[in-house]
Design a protein around this motif. Structure first.
Motif, PDB file in Angstrom:
ATOM      1  N   TYR A  21       0.850  -1.208  -0.038  1.00 40.74           N
ATOM      2  CA  TYR A  21       0.020  -0.343  -0.080  1.00 40.74           C
ATOM      3  C   TYR A  21       0.949   1.492  -0.078  1.00 40.74           C
ATOM      4  O   TYR A  21       1.897   1.094   0.399  1.00 40.74           O
ATOM      5  N   GLN A  22       0.507   2.439  -0.498  1.00 35.21           N
ATOM      6  CA  GLN A  22       1.046   3.522  -0.578  1.00 35.21           C
ATOM      7  C   GLN A  22       0.504   4.659   0.466  1.00 35.21           C
ATOM      8  O   GLN A  22      -0.807   4.707   0.196  1.00 35.21           O
ATOM      9  N   CYS A  23       1.441   5.287   1.167  1.00 37.42           N
ATOM     10  CA  CYS A  23       0.909   6.325   2.407  1.00 37.42           C
ATOM     11  C   CYS A  23       1.355   7.818   2.176  1.00 37.42           C
ATOM     12  O   CYS A  23       2.366   7.698   1.387  1.00 37.42           O
ATOM     13  N   ASP A  28      -4.538   9.798   5.871  1.00 37.16           N
ATOM     14  CA  ASP A  28      -4.862   9.222   4.461  1.00 37.16           C
ATOM     15  C   ASP A  28      -5.312   7.516   4.670  1.00 37.16           C
ATOM     16  O   ASP A  28      -4.130   6.986   4.848  1.00 37.16           O
ATOM     17  N   ARG A  29      -5.669   6.680   4.108  1.00 36.23           N
ATOM     18  CA  ARG A  29      -5.961   5.625   3.420  1.00 36.23           C
ATOM     19  C   ARG A  29      -4.965   4.805   3.506  1.00 36.23           C
ATOM     20  O   ARG A  29      -4.915   5.675   1.766  1.00 36.23           O
ATOM     21  N   LEU A  31      -3.432   2.494   0.343  1.00 36.64           N
ATOM     22  CA  LEU A  31      -3.790   2.646  -0.921  1.00 36.64           C
ATOM     23  C   LEU A  31      -3.098   1.619  -1.835  1.00 36.64           C
ATOM     24  O   LEU A  31      -1.817   1.767  -2.033  1.00 36.64           O
ATOM     25  N   ILE A  33      -1.011  -1.021  -3.737  1.00 38.90           N
ATOM     26  CA  ILE A  33      -0.725  -0.362  -5.390  1.00 38.90           C
ATOM     27  C   ILE A  33      -0.372  -1.226  -6.023  1.00 38.90           C
ATOM     28  O   ILE A  33       0.252  -1.145  -7.228  1.00 38.90           O
ATOM     29  N   CYS A 244      -2.612   6.026   8.249  1.00 36.83           N
ATOM     30  CA  CYS A 244      -0.459   6.087   7.780  1.00 36.83           C
ATOM     31  C   CYS A 244      -0.177   6.721   8.924  1.00 36.83           C
ATOM     32  O   CYS A 244      -1.034   7.266   9.354  1.00 36.83           O
TER      33      CYS A 244
END
Length: 257
Positions: A21-23, A28-29, A31, A33, A244
């Motif tokens: 996941y990308q923070c 942010d939640r 995402l 990737i 995040c």
């Protein structure tokens, strides 16, 4: 910006453990990737966590010390001498055949039939790196004088094999934000977040709620090679571990004096 695996979050966050996941912005939640085969996400290299099988200094080193540092990913012969080039994997250059053994000083590794006799005047050695039959204190550093080892310092916390010198494991070996639990025996609160600057003592940033100081990737603090060198701490102290990293973690330098 960080890219954690779903498995790094608590189970109640219901993220796929095999997805990276990308923070982005704080709060942010995560995402998604990239999707990996089962168990594959955690096998990717963490840039903040040093690989114990890679060199951090340019010199020769005994295979036994590479093994002691936790290297299991590649085959290492404990009785061999390896050539180390910074950031590369060690290369075997010589095997010490019995009765010779590999000995380590600040000048590098050598094969010796008399491991308790220093070869170079003024070279430094950690007692923990010496052959156990030499009877050296594993928590002391020594200087080679007249062919023998003379105690130099008693290490209050640790000794760096490659330098043959003591270092204070209550000092930060890297920068970042870190939970007090990373430094046991140093008088820090386990559930508080501290600012770390390499070579300085941790400085209290703020207290966390019970169970809310969350350890990220932490540099190793051991008696073994590569000693105190490593990446950056990235611990967090936040109310919701499913989100995040908070802004304080991403901008820890703003807290430095």
């Amino acid at each position: 910006m960080t890219s954690p695996c779903g498995s790094e979050f608590p189970a109640e966050c219901m993220l796929d453990p095999d997805t990276k996941y990308q923070c982005g912005e704080p709060g942010d939640r995560p995402l998604p990737i990239a999707k990996f085969p089962p168990g594959g996400c955690n096998e990717t290299v963490d840039p903040f966590k040093p690989d114990p099988c890679k060199c951090f200094k340019n010199r020769t080193i005994c295979g036994s010390l590479i093994v002691k540092n936790g290297c299991t990913r590649i085959p290492i012969t404990a009785t061999s001498i390896y050539e180390c080039v910074d950031t590369k994997e060690p290369t075997e250059i010589n095997q010490c055949l019995s009765p010779k053994v590999c000995t380590q000083t600040s000048e590098g590794a050598t094969c010796s039939e008399t491991p308790c006799t220093c070869g170079s005047e003024g070279a430094k050695i950690c007692g923990a790196a010496a052959d156990p039959t030499c009877g050296l204190d594993p928590k002391s550093s020594y200087i080679c004088t007249g062919g023998g080892s003379v105690q130099n310092n008693t290490c209050t916390t640790a000794c760096d094999f490659t330098e043959g010198e003591c270092f204070d494991k209550c000092e930060c070996p890297a920068g970042g934000l870190v939970c007090g639990s990373t430094f046991p025996g140093c008088g820090l609160n386990d559930q508080s977040l501290y600012t770390c600057v390499k070579g300085r003592k941790p400085v209290l940033l703020r207290e966390c709620k019970p169970g809310q100081c969350i350890s990220g990737s932490a540099p190793p603090i051991t008696f073994a090679y590569p000693g105190p060198e490593s990446g950056e701490y990235q611990d967090t102290c936040g109310p919701n571990p499913c989100y995040c990293d908070p802004g304080e973690q991403l901008n820890y330098r703003s807290h430095l004096n």
